[in-house]
Design a protein around this motif. Sequence first.
Motif: not given
Length: 157
Positions: A76-84
């Motif tokens: 899978p292509y993983v999309i993580n939460a961003g720091p902002s």
Amino acid sequence: MNASHRVVRLALAAAAAAVVAGCATQQAAPPAPARPQFTSPISAQQVVGKWGLAAYHRQEDATRTEAQARQGCRQPYVINAGPSGGFMMYLADDAQASEVVSKQVGTGPTFIGLPDEPAGAKSDREVLRFDGQIMVLKWMDPEVAGRYGTMVYVRCP
């Protein structure tokens, strides 16, 4: 020293203090540039996760490509939460993920891209479809779109 001299000295001292205070406020840092005004109709929480990914160049290949994207959940292509508050995705030809947001102006189309750029910027992707399970994105830069095609993301189980 008579009373009138004292009044004049006090007035001069007060005027000098006002001038010094005025100079201090003029040396303050300039205000930060205004951020573009747009809404974010798709939240980071809706996008963060694992996605199967495939792409097509011809509209008639869209249905078949969606099935291929489901197979992409093996890697899978993983999309993580961003720091902002945004989410992390790769921009075209960039080996490092950047924090992006969804953005929309008024009732116009929705885009995904860098938060400090206007909606529809050349590096953005237009959201053609998003229902929480399938996300279809088209690159705004025609040259990039010609190389990468229309991206189809299918949420992995």
